[in-house]
Design a protein around this motif. Structure first.
Motif, short mmCIF file in Angstrom:
data_model
loop_
_atom_site.label_atom_id
_atom_site.label_comp_id
_atom_site.label_asym_id
_atom_site.label_seq_id
_atom_site.Cartn_x
_atom_site.Cartn_y
_atom_site.Cartn_z
N ALA A 22 0.87 -1.17 0.00
CA ALA A 22 0.00 0.00 0.00
C ALA A 22 0.91 1.23 0.00
CB ALA A 22 -0.89 0.00 1.23
N GLY A 23 0.64 2.17 -0.86
CA GLY A 23 1.48 3.36 -0.89
C GLY A 23 1.27 4.12 -2.17
N ASP A 24 1.94 5.29 -2.27
CA ASP A 24 1.79 6.12 -3.46
C ASP A 24 2.77 5.66 -4.55
OD1 ASP A 24 4.20 6.95 -2.57
OD2 ASP A 24 3.55 8.93 -1.93
N LYS A 25 2.81 6.41 -5.64
CA LYS A 25 3.64 6.04 -6.79
C LYS A 25 5.12 5.95 -6.41
CE LYS A 25 2.55 6.91 -11.55
NZ LYS A 25 2.07 7.87 -12.50
N ARG A 26 5.53 6.89 -5.60
CA ARG A 26 6.94 6.92 -5.18
C ARG A 26 7.29 5.67 -4.37
NH1 ARG A 26 10.42 11.62 -3.99
NH2 ARG A 26 12.09 10.75 -2.72
N ALA A 27 6.37 5.30 -3.47
CA ALA A 27 6.58 4.09 -2.66
C ALA A 27 6.58 2.85 -3.55
CB ALA A 27 5.48 3.98 -1.60
N LEU A 28 5.74 2.88 -4.58
CA LEU A 28 5.67 1.75 -5.52
C LEU A 28 7.01 1.56 -6.24
CD1 LEU A 28 3.77 -0.36 -6.92
CD2 LEU A 28 3.42 1.35 -8.68
N TRP A 29 7.56 2.65 -6.75
CA TRP A 29 8.85 2.56 -7.46
C TRP A 29 9.94 2.06 -6.52
CZ3 TRP A 29 8.17 8.03 -9.99
CH2 TRP A 29 7.36 7.90 -11.12
N ASP A 30 9.93 2.60 -5.31
CA ASP A 30 10.94 2.21 -4.31
C ASP A 30 10.83 0.71 -4.03
OD1 ASP A 30 12.96 2.88 -2.31
OD2 ASP A 30 11.38 2.29 -0.89
N THR A 31 9.59 0.24 -3.86
CA THR A 31 9.35 -1.19 -3.58
C THR A 31 9.82 -2.05 -4.75
OG1 THR A 31 7.52 -0.70 -2.12
CG2 THR A 31 7.50 -2.87 -3.13
N GLN A 32 9.43 -1.65 -5.96
CA GLN A 32 9.82 -2.46 -7.13
C GLN A 32 11.34 -2.46 -7.31
OE1 GLN A 32 7.15 -0.46 -9.89
NE2 GLN A 32 6.12 -2.40 -10.29
N SER A 33 11.97 -1.36 -6.98
CA SER A 33 13.43 -1.32 -7.11
C SER A 33 14.10 -2.25 -6.08
CB SER A 33 13.89 0.14 -6.97
OG SER A 33 15.08 0.22 -6.31
N LYS A 34 13.55 -2.30 -4.88
CA LYS A 34 14.09 -3.21 -3.86
C LYS A 34 13.83 -4.67 -4.23
CE LYS A 34 14.03 0.09 -0.08
NZ LYS A 34 13.16 0.81 0.85
N VAL A 35 12.62 -4.94 -4.72
CA VAL A 35 12.30 -6.32 -5.12
C VAL A 35 13.22 -6.74 -6.29
CG1 VAL A 35 10.51 -7.81 -6.13
CG2 VAL A 35 9.94 -6.28 -4.24
N THR A 36 13.49 -5.81 -7.19
CA THR A 36 14.41 -6.10 -8.31
C THR A 36 15.78 -6.51 -7.77
OG1 THR A 36 13.26 -4.60 -9.79
CG2 THR A 36 15.56 -5.05 -10.32
N GLN A 37 16.28 -5.76 -6.80
CA GLN A 37 17.59 -6.09 -6.21
C GLN A 37 17.58 -7.48 -5.57
OE1 GLN A 37 19.52 -3.15 -3.57
NE2 GLN A 37 18.03 -1.70 -4.36
N ILE A 38 16.49 -7.78 -4.87
CA ILE A 38 16.38 -9.08 -4.17
C ILE A 38 16.34 -10.22 -5.19
CG2 ILE A 38 14.84 -10.51 -2.76
CD1 ILE A 38 13.96 -7.80 -1.41
N VAL A 39 15.48 -10.07 -6.19
CA VAL A 39 15.31 -11.15 -7.18
C VAL A 39 16.62 -11.38 -7.93
CG1 VAL A 39 14.07 -11.83 -9.29
CG2 VAL A 39 12.83 -10.74 -7.41
N ASN A 40 17.29 -10.30 -8.32
CA ASN A 40 18.55 -10.46 -9.05
C ASN A 40 19.62 -11.11 -8.17
OD1 ASN A 40 17.54 -9.46 -11.42
ND2 ASN A 40 18.23 -7.36 -11.05
N ALA A 41 19.67 -10.72 -6.91
CA ALA A 41 20.70 -11.27 -6.01
C ALA A 41 20.45 -12.76 -5.73
CB ALA A 41 20.73 -10.47 -4.71
N ILE A 42 19.21 -13.11 -5.46
CA ILE A 42 18.92 -14.52 -5.13
C ILE A 42 19.01 -15.38 -6.40
CG2 ILE A 42 16.37 -14.46 -5.30
CD1 ILE A 42 17.78 -16.03 -2.27
N GLY A 43 18.66 -14.81 -7.56
CA GLY A 43 18.81 -15.53 -8.83
C GLY A 43 20.28 -15.82 -9.12
N GLU A 44 21.10 -14.85 -8.85
CA GLU A 44 22.56 -14.99 -9.04
C GLU A 44 23.11 -16.07 -8.12
OE1 GLU A 44 25.67 -13.71 -11.11
OE2 GLU A 44 24.13 -12.16 -11.00
#
Ligand code: ACO
Length: 194
Positions: A28-50
């Motif tokens: 739950a959050g505004d557009k800025r929070a959404l981008w921040d969340t997706q950027s963090k999830v991107t980091q997590i997915v890339n790191a665990i995939g690696e």
């Protein structure tokens, strides 16, 4: 696997499913929070995939945020919420999705199917063989309402074959030319077969 940010602010449960939006359940959050969340999830997915690729001796990760974004795959993350001084740590991941496959049974009969598949599975080295893998796998089976023998497995490692044997009694793999493996019970019964 630890990150600078607080995982408990991103994920509310210890088992979390991420799809192509890269938005965790309950966001739950505004557009800025959404981008921040997706950027963090991107980091997590890339790191665990690696890390998974490294553990399996692969030159390239099977799981990246980009590939997840462009797929209908489901990525389940396992979180140790108490680790890293309460900021949480990612302890494993499991990716599933449907694939169009030709598979042969033991009699050489072939089938064109689109089964649910296990595409990538990894538990952090520090936590392997302590039941975390089973916990994550059981969560996925429950969510997807599946029996393990109805899934096709993409290039299972020896550890994963051991895991399937130990926890689910799956011990006679039917190896396919496309490097997938299925087990007895995967194939529909022929007409007239008891
Ligand atoms: N050697 C042999 N068997 C193993 C090993 C190992 N090093 N690690 C786990 N297993 C099997 C055994 O059957 C083990 O039971 P045992 O300890 O009594 O022998 C059982 O798994 C343990 O079950 P869990 O603790 O629930 O499993 P774990 O948390 O270790 O998760 C997993 C299993 C995901 C395979 C993990 O070991 C791992 O990440 N391995 C490295 C990466 C990998 O091989 N991933 C699968 C690739 S194939 C694919 O993704 C489709």
């Amino acid at each position: 696997m630890e990150f600078r940010f607080n995982l408990n602010e991103l994920f509310q449960e210890p088992c979390v499913e991420i799809g192509n939006t890269l938005i965790p359940p309950g966001f739950a959050g505004d557009k800025r929070a959404l981008w921040d969340t997706q950027s963090k999830v991107t980091q997590i997915v890339n790191a665990i995939g690696e890390a998974s690729a490294h553990a399996q001796g692969l030159t390239k990760p099977i799981t990246t945020a980009d590939r997840l974004r462009n797929s209908e795959h489901r990525l389940y993350l396992l979180i140790d919420q108490a680790a890293n001084n309460g900021k949480g740590a990612v302890t494993g991941m499991l990716k599933t999705g449907e694939k169009g496959l030709y598979v042969f049974d033991r009699e050489g009969q072939h089938y064109q199917v689109s089964p649910p598949c296990v595409l990538d599975f990894y538990i952090h080295e520090s936590r392997q063989r302590t039941g975390f893998g089973r916990r994550l796998f059981e969560h996925m089976l429950e969510r997807e309402q599946l029996e393990p023998n109805k899934m096709a497995i993409d290039r299972p490692s020896d550890k994963f074959l051991g895991f399937l044997n130990k926890h689910y009694g799956l011990n006679t793999p039917v190896k396919q030319m496309n490097n997938y493996v299925v087990f007895d019970g995967f194939f529909p019964k022929h007409a007239g077969t008891p």
